[in-house]
Design a protein around this motif. Structure first.
Motif, short mmCIF file in Angstrom:
data_model
loop_
_atom_site.label_atom_id
_atom_site.label_comp_id
_atom_site.label_asym_id
_atom_site.label_seq_id
_atom_site.Cartn_x
_atom_site.Cartn_y
_atom_site.Cartn_z
N SER A 156 1.62 6.36 5.02
CA SER A 156 2.19 6.58 6.35
C SER A 156 2.85 5.31 6.89
CB SER A 156 1.08 7.04 7.29
OG SER A 156 1.56 7.20 8.59
N GLU A 157 2.19 4.19 6.71
CA GLU A 157 2.75 2.92 7.18
C GLU A 157 4.00 2.54 6.39
OE1 GLU A 157 3.44 -0.44 9.32
OE2 GLU A 157 2.09 1.22 9.80
N ALA A 158 4.01 2.80 5.09
CA ALA A 158 5.19 2.50 4.28
C ALA A 158 6.38 3.37 4.70
CB ALA A 158 4.88 2.69 2.81
N ALA A 159 6.13 4.63 5.03
CA ALA A 159 7.21 5.52 5.48
C ALA A 159 7.76 5.05 6.82
CB ALA A 159 6.70 6.95 5.58
N ARG A 160 6.88 4.65 7.72
CA ARG A 160 7.33 4.14 9.02
C ARG A 160 8.13 2.85 8.81
NH1 ARG A 160 7.08 0.35 12.32
NH2 ARG A 160 5.60 -0.81 11.07
N TRP A 161 7.65 1.98 7.94
CA TRP A 161 8.33 0.72 7.64
C TRP A 161 9.73 0.99 7.08
CZ3 TRP A 161 7.31 -4.48 7.99
CH2 TRP A 161 7.95 -5.33 7.10
N ALA A 162 9.85 1.98 6.20
CA ALA A 162 11.14 2.30 5.60
C ALA A 162 12.10 2.90 6.61
CB ALA A 162 10.94 3.27 4.44
N ALA A 163 11.59 3.74 7.50
CA ALA A 163 12.46 4.43 8.46
C ALA A 163 12.92 3.51 9.59
CB ALA A 163 11.74 5.63 9.04
N VAL A 164 12.10 2.58 9.98
CA VAL A 164 12.42 1.75 11.15
C VAL A 164 13.48 0.72 10.83
CG1 VAL A 164 11.48 0.03 12.73
CG2 VAL A 164 10.22 2.11 12.28
N ALA A 165 13.28 -0.05 9.79
CA ALA A 165 14.23 -1.14 9.61
C ALA A 165 14.41 -1.63 8.19
CB ALA A 165 13.81 -2.33 10.47
N ASN A 166 13.73 -1.08 7.27
CA ASN A 166 13.75 -1.68 5.93
C ASN A 166 14.34 -0.73 4.91
OD1 ASN A 166 12.22 -4.27 6.40
ND2 ASN A 166 10.99 -2.73 7.43
N LEU A 167 15.43 -1.15 4.35
CA LEU A 167 16.12 -0.34 3.36
C LEU A 167 15.53 -0.62 1.98
CD1 LEU A 167 19.71 -0.82 4.75
CD2 LEU A 167 18.10 1.03 5.18
N ILE B 151 9.41 -1.55 0.46
CA ILE B 151 8.56 -0.44 0.91
C ILE B 151 7.25 -0.42 0.13
CG2 ILE B 151 8.46 2.06 1.13
CD1 ILE B 151 11.60 1.89 1.35
N GLN B 152 7.32 -0.67 -1.17
CA GLN B 152 6.12 -0.73 -1.99
C GLN B 152 5.22 -1.89 -1.56
OE1 GLN B 152 9.23 -0.58 -3.12
NE2 GLN B 152 9.40 1.12 -4.53
N TRP B 153 5.84 -3.02 -1.24
CA TRP B 153 5.08 -4.18 -0.77
C TRP B 153 4.31 -3.84 0.49
CZ3 TRP B 153 5.82 -6.69 3.92
CH2 TRP B 153 5.10 -7.88 4.09
#
Length: 143
Positions: A45-56, A66-68
């Motif tokens: 869940s946190e990785a998905a939020r991280w990817a959607a907010v600002a990290n390509l 995202i994996q990190w």
């Protein structure tokens, strides 16, 4: 009559002990597996939020990828070296350049190895019906 019952409690204890140990191992195994499942769900869940907010997307397991982020949020339970599989899907993946705010789905799968000898005992009794490992899988999406 009392002299004939000297070892009764010891015999009863030895008869009940395997069942008590089995219950304790089952509770420990269930608790550890449940904790691992919750950890994988929260990290996904946190990785998905991280990817959607600002990290390509970037190199797999590179810093700030995202994996990190999933690995960091799982306190090291997930990693690129222990068989963890990451699948990241963007809504506009056909364009080749997913943008910020794009819907992203992150799926994580990690093999779980039991921590107690319970599966071996169950396999001994049942003839091999309990798997040696199984996958902890979680999927989360964010926009």
């Amino acid at each position: 009559m009392k002299g004939h019952q000297r070892g009764q409690s010891a015999v009863e204890f030895m008869l009940v002990l395997p069942f008590v140990l089995l219950v304790i191992m089952a509770l420990a195994e269930f608790g550890a597996a449940f904790y691992a499942h919750i950890t994988v769900n929260n990290a996904t869940s946190e990785a998905a939020r991280w990817a959607a907010v600002a990290n390509l997307p970037s190199d797999v397991c590179a810093t700030n990828s995202i994996q990190w982020r999933a690995r960091e949020m799982s306190s090291g339970f997930l990693s690129c070296a222990n068989g963890t599989a990451f699948a990241i899907t963007y809504e506009d993946a056909a364009s080749g350049h997913p943008g910020r705010g794009t819907s992203v789905t992150v799926r994580v799968s990690r093999p779980w190895t039991p921590i107690t000898p319970l599966p071996g005992l169950v396999n001994f009794v049942s003839g091999g019906a309990f798997p040696a490992t199984w996958n902890m899988t979680a999927c989360s999406d964010a926009r």
